[in-house]
Design a protein around this motif. Structure first.
Motif, PDB file in Angstrom:
ATOM      1  N   ILE A 161       1.120  -1.033   0.130  1.00 44.67           N
ATOM      2  CA  ILE A 161       0.039  -0.145   0.320  1.00 44.67           C
ATOM      3  C   ILE A 161       0.813   1.152  -0.034  1.00 44.67           C
ATOM      4  CG2 ILE A 161      -1.758   1.373   1.029  1.00 44.67           C
ATOM      5  CD1 ILE A 161      -2.878  -1.491   2.312  1.00 44.67           C
ATOM      6  N   ALA A 162       1.890   0.848   0.484  1.00 44.50           N
ATOM      7  CA  ALA A 162       2.975   2.639   0.866  1.00 44.50           C
ATOM      8  C   ALA A 162       3.738   2.447  -0.460  1.00 44.50           C
ATOM      9  CB  ALA A 162       3.338   1.745   2.379  1.00 44.50           C
ATOM     10  N   GLY A 163       4.265   1.257  -0.264  1.00 46.05           N
ATOM     11  CA  GLY A 163       4.555   1.708  -2.101  1.00 46.05           C
ATOM     12  C   GLY A 163       4.031   2.150  -3.445  1.00 46.05           C
ATOM     13  N   LEU A 164       2.858   1.220  -3.442  1.00 45.07           N
ATOM     14  CA  LEU A 164       1.719   2.025  -4.415  1.00 45.07           C
ATOM     15  C   LEU A 164       1.544   3.434  -4.157  1.00 45.07           C
ATOM     16  CD1 LEU A 164       0.050   1.185  -6.779  1.00 45.07           C
ATOM     17  CD2 LEU A 164      -1.917   1.193  -5.650  1.00 45.07           C
ATOM     18  N   LEU A 203       2.628   6.659  -6.880  1.00 42.65           N
ATOM     19  CA  LEU A 203       2.249   7.420  -7.628  1.00 42.65           C
ATOM     20  C   LEU A 203       2.112   9.172  -7.146  1.00 42.65           C
ATOM     21  CD1 LEU A 203      -1.787   6.010  -6.658  1.00 42.65           C
ATOM     22  CD2 LEU A 203      -0.552   5.736  -9.504  1.00 42.65           C
ATOM     23  N   THR A 204       3.010   8.973  -5.992  1.00 38.69           N
ATOM     24  CA  THR A 204       3.687  10.591  -6.080  1.00 38.69           C
ATOM     25  C   THR A 204       5.005  10.940  -6.715  1.00 38.69           C
ATOM     26  OG1 THR A 204       2.275  10.292  -3.496  1.00 38.69           O
ATOM     27  CG2 THR A 204       4.296  12.252  -3.771  1.00 38.69           C
ATOM     28  N   VAL A 205       5.687   9.874  -6.823  1.00 38.35           N
ATOM     29  CA  VAL A 205       7.090  10.136  -6.717  1.00 38.35           C
ATOM     30  C   VAL A 205       7.123  10.329  -9.334  1.00 38.35           C
ATOM     31  CG1 VAL A 205       8.286   7.797  -7.233  1.00 38.35           C
ATOM     32  CG2 VAL A 205       9.450   9.598  -7.435  1.00 38.35           C
ATOM     33  N   ILE A 253      12.083   6.420   4.975  1.00 35.07           N
ATOM     34  CA  ILE A 253      13.016   7.337   3.838  1.00 35.07           C
ATOM     35  C   ILE A 253      12.836   6.508   2.738  1.00 35.07           C
ATOM     36  CG2 ILE A 253      15.741   6.192   3.960  1.00 35.07           C
ATOM     37  CD1 ILE A 253      16.004   8.948   4.615  1.00 35.07           C
ATOM     38  N   THR A 254      12.308   7.820   1.737  1.00 35.72           N
ATOM     39  CA  THR A 254      12.105   7.275   0.005  1.00 35.72           C
ATOM     40  C   THR A 254      13.690   7.744  -0.877  1.00 35.72           C
ATOM     41  OG1 THR A 254      10.829   9.166  -0.301  1.00 35.72           O
ATOM     42  CG2 THR A 254      10.553   6.385  -0.221  1.00 35.72           C
ATOM     43  N   LEU A 255      14.332   7.190  -1.129  1.00 32.86           N
ATOM     44  CA  LEU A 255      15.121   8.472  -2.160  1.00 32.86           C
ATOM     45  C   LEU A 255      14.699   8.448  -3.213  1.00 32.86           C
ATOM     46  CD1 LEU A 255      18.772   6.235  -1.109  1.00 32.86           C
ATOM     47  CD2 LEU A 255      17.869   8.370  -0.243  1.00 32.86           C
ATOM     48  N   GLY A 256      15.445   9.595  -4.248  1.00 31.31           N
ATOM     49  CA  GLY A 256      15.001   9.907  -5.067  1.00 31.31           C
ATOM     50  C   GLY A 256      15.754  11.247  -6.003  1.00 31.31           C
ATOM     51  N   PRO A 257      14.593  11.976  -6.766  1.00 31.34           N
ATOM     52  CA  PRO A 257      14.674  13.331  -7.336  1.00 31.34           C
ATOM     53  C   PRO A 257      14.177  13.677  -6.304  1.00 31.34           C
ATOM     54  CG  PRO A 257      13.549  12.103  -8.695  1.00 31.34           C
ATOM     55  CD  PRO A 257      14.175  10.918  -7.719  1.00 31.34           C
ATOM     56  N   GLY A 297      16.641  11.999  -0.078  1.00 35.59           N
ATOM     57  CA  GLY A 297      15.401  11.213   0.514  1.00 35.59           C
ATOM     58  C   GLY A 297      14.833  12.535   0.604  1.00 35.59           C
ATOM     59  N   SER A 298      13.402  12.587   0.315  1.00 35.23           N
ATOM     60  CA  SER A 298      12.370  13.446  -0.155  1.00 35.23           C
ATOM     61  C   SER A 298      11.959  13.323   1.408  1.00 35.23           C
ATOM     62  CB  SER A 298      12.274  13.103  -1.330  1.00 35.23           C
ATOM     63  OG  SER A 298      10.814  13.753  -1.493  1.00 35.23           O
ATOM     64  N   PHE A 299      11.664  14.871   2.566  1.00 36.08           N
ATOM     65  CA  PHE A 299      10.670  14.073   3.200  1.00 36.08           C
ATOM     66  C   PHE A 299       9.734  14.761   3.329  1.00 36.08           C
ATOM     67  CE2 PHE A 299       8.509  16.807   6.089  1.00 36.08           C
ATOM     68  CZ  PHE A 299       9.010  16.327   7.700  1.00 36.08           C
ATOM     69  N   GLY A 300       9.043  15.034   1.809  1.00 41.59           N
ATOM     70  CA  GLY A 300       7.331  15.101   1.147  1.00 41.59           C
ATOM     71  C   GLY A 300       6.953  13.360   1.162  1.00 41.59           C
ATOM     72  N   ARG A 301       7.821  12.757   0.459  1.00 41.58           N
ATOM     73  CA  ARG A 301       7.455  11.632  -0.247  1.00 41.58           C
ATOM     74  C   ARG A 301       7.403  10.131   0.956  1.00 41.58           C
ATOM     75  NH1 ARG A 301      10.168  12.698  -5.015  1.00 41.58           N
ATOM     76  NH2 ARG A 301      12.014  11.812  -4.349  1.00 41.58           N
ATOM     77  N   THR A 302       8.676  11.183   2.211  1.00 43.73           N
ATOM     78  CA  THR A 302       9.134  10.261   2.745  1.00 43.73           C
ATOM     79  C   THR A 302       8.138   9.748   4.682  1.00 43.73           C
ATOM     80  OG1 THR A 302      11.760  10.185   3.344  1.00 43.73           O
ATOM     81  CG2 THR A 302      10.150  10.007   4.752  1.00 43.73           C
ATOM     82  N   ALA A 303       7.029  11.596   4.378  1.00 45.30           N
ATOM     83  CA  ALA A 303       6.724  11.777   5.613  1.00 45.30           C
ATOM     84  C   ALA A 303       4.588  10.642   4.871  1.00 45.30           C
ATOM     85  CB  ALA A 303       5.515  13.051   4.922  1.00 45.30           C
ATOM     86  N   VAL A 304       4.958  10.754   3.538  1.00 45.59           N
ATOM     87  CA  VAL A 304       3.585  10.041   2.882  1.00 45.59           C
ATOM     88  C   VAL A 304       3.467   8.731   3.449  1.00 45.59           C
ATOM     89  CG1 VAL A 304       2.673   9.113   0.531  1.00 45.59           C
ATOM     90  CG2 VAL A 304       3.593  12.034   1.101  1.00 45.59           C
ATOM     91  N   ASN A 305       5.165   7.806   2.955  1.00 44.33           N
ATOM     92  CA  ASN A 305       5.397   6.927   3.324  1.00 44.33           C
ATOM     93  C   ASN A 305       5.187   6.522   4.358  1.00 44.33           C
ATOM     94  OD1 ASN A 305       6.202   4.193   2.249  1.00 44.33           O
ATOM     95  ND2 ASN A 305       8.129   4.842   3.020  1.00 44.33           N
ATOM     96  N   SER A 306       5.607   6.922   5.270  1.00 44.59           N
ATOM     97  CA  SER A 306       5.415   6.675   6.648  1.00 44.59           C
ATOM     98  C   SER A 306       3.820   7.076   7.076  1.00 44.59           C
ATOM     99  CB  SER A 306       5.578   7.514   7.430  1.00 44.59           C
ATOM    100  OG  SER A 306       5.533   7.719   8.713  1.00 44.59           O
ATOM    101  N   GLN A 307       3.373   7.913   7.169  1.00 47.41           N
ATOM    102  CA  GLN A 307       1.443   7.814   6.942  1.00 47.41           C
ATOM    103  C   GLN A 307       0.941   6.407   6.320  1.00 47.41           C
ATOM    104  OE1 GLN A 307       0.602  12.102   5.648  1.00 47.41           O
ATOM    105  NE2 GLN A 307       2.186  12.731   7.239  1.00 47.41           N
TER     106      GLN A 307
END
Length: 460
Positions: free
Chosen positions: A41-44, A48-50, A88-92, A350-360
């Motif tokens: 669920i989190a990865g999907l 869709l965000t990244v 954490i998620t790594l990316g641009p 690391g992306s703060f926004g996408r990491t927050a989405v991942n955690s939530q």
């Protein structure tokens, strides 16, 4: 969630040492179906965000849009094995893209070489245990840099909202020519860009208004709240898809109302050794020449990339009650960039926004990043022809909404209340960054060190 690092006592066996080098061994033996469900669920959700963000950030870096996606998948696979944070998620990212644009000059070969060298430097720092060097970049410098970067990035997208062309890269000239050319704005881009901004802001406000979940609430209410949260979380993808559908419909009918992303490379990037030279205008540019031209970027970009990523990992580790290994994070980021250079990526962090989405979203392990990586690869394999019709105004709206929270007006007030002297490196970093972003960082660090070594009575 229990700590991904396992027990509290340090490992003594060879297996313990192996788990230190490969953190995946601390959670993989305990992996279960519940974790798999949450990671999917989190990865999907992050995927869709990244995808829309990666396309938009490539434009910030001055590169073709596909390079954003080339940079968005390797981190999920590498970090799953070597990372010590579940969130954490790594990316641009916006900041890394802005920094890269200052050094690569829109040249993909320069970008890929920069990625390789950044990875080597970061991995080398990890092996030499040099993480302590990041302590020299103080909080005021970081905040001054991020605030300035957000303003530069956000205003840099106004031209795409207005549909303007031939705007210089220099911030001062960019401001002048953007206002000077407002009469040339395209009505279609303006209307579409403002609509995208309105939808993004509205969905974000709806998400913020949800507050904390209430288990006692009626089931229909919980379902409605979950639906709103889901739509708000993938708002970037929804807006870009809707804008693309509108632009495609206009193009099919022969109307050219919008400025489109245009042609991009199809399919997956080839996995090959990064180019160490190129031929431009009949002249061979050697690896030494490229490294020389990259100059200070070989110091600024690796340090800022690591700093941003470790700060995010520590923040979410503290929030979710688990520990991270700073040097292991250094190595994971470095290896991600090294391997990323083999698929034409530009430097990631690391992306703060996408990491927050991942955690939530309830991610349980770094395996969620693998799902995100697969989503990006599927987009590259099957959706690239459709990216031609993505309006630039929609991507500009995504970027503006992504960077706007980085402009924190409370920081100067907080610094004034806690330690007035810290305002000096903050202001130096903030103001000089509008001239050259790298000079702002260096100037802020120098002033910060001088402030630490000097006692000014009356300012404390």
């Amino acid at each position: 969630m229990e700590s991904l690092t396992g027990g509290s006592s340090p490992p003594l066996s060879w297996y313990g040492a192996l788990r230190t080098c490969f953190p995946i061994l601390t959670w993989l033996p305990r992996y279960n179906l519940t974790w798999l469900k949450m990671d999917l669920i989190a990865g999907l959700t992050v995927g869709l965000t990244v995808v829309p963000q990666a396309l938009a950030y490539a434009a910030v870096a001055g590169l073709p849009v596909q390079y954003g996606l080339y940079s968005a998948f390797m981190g999920g696979f590498i970090y799953c094995i070597f990372g010590s944070s579940k969130d954490i998620t790594l990316g641009p990212t916006a900041i890394m893209s802005l920094l890269c644009s200052s050094y690569v000059g829109g040249d993909p070969v320069f970008a890929v070489v920069l990625t390789l060298l950044c990875g080597v430097i970061q991995a080398g720092m990890a092996l030499l245990r040099l993480g302590f060097l990041l302590d020299f970049i103080s909080y005021p410098v970081i905040k001054g840099f991020t605030c300035a970067a957000a303003v530069i990035i956000g205003f840099g997208q106004v031209k795409n909202i207005l549909g303007l062309k031939d705007i210089p890269q220099s911030f001062v000239l960019q401001v002048y020519y953007t206002f000077h050319k407002i009469p040339e704005a395209k009505v279609g881009d303006v209307v579409l860009g403002l609509c995208c901004l309105f939808v993004l802001v509205t969905l974000k406000m709806m998400m913020s208004s949800l507050g904390s979940a209430d288990d006692e609430a009626a089931r229909p209410i919980r379902t409605a709240r979950g639906l709103v949260w889901s739509l708000a979380t993938i708002r970037n993808a929804l807006v870009v898809i809707a804008a693309t559908a509108v632009a495609y419909s206009a193009e099919v009918t022969g109307s050219h109302f919008f400025s489109l992303t245009g042609k991009s490379a199809k399919g997956l990037p080839p996995f090959e050794a990064p180019p160490l030279s190129e031929i431009a205008n009949g002249t061979v540019i050697s690896f030494r020449d490229i490294a020389k031209d990259l100059g200070g970027g070989l110091a600024v970009i690796p340090l800022m990339g690591v700093l941003e990523s470790i700060a995010i990992a520590k923040a979410f580790g503290s929030k979710n009650n688990y520990r991270i290994d700073a040097n292991q994070e250094l190595f994971a980021i470095g290896l991600t960039n090294i391997m990323g250079s083999f698929v034409s990526a530009y430097p990631v962090t690391g992306s703060f926004g996408r990491t927050a989405v991942n955690s939530q979203s309830g991610v349980c392990t770094p395996a969620g990043g693998v799902v995100t990586g697969v989503i990006v690869l599927l987009s590259l394999a099957f959706l690239m022809p459709l990216f031609f019709y993505i309006p630039k105004a929609s991507l500009a709206a995504v970027i503006i909404c992504a960077v706007s929270p980085m402009v924190d007006f409370r920081v100067p007030v907080q610094l004034w209340r806690v330690k007035k002297l810290d305002l000096l490196p903050f202001l130096v970093t903030f103001l000089v960054s509008f001239w050259e972003i790298q000079y702002g960082i260096v100037g802020g660090v120098v002033v910060s060190v001088l402030c630490c070594c000097t006692s000014w009575p009356g300012l404390k």
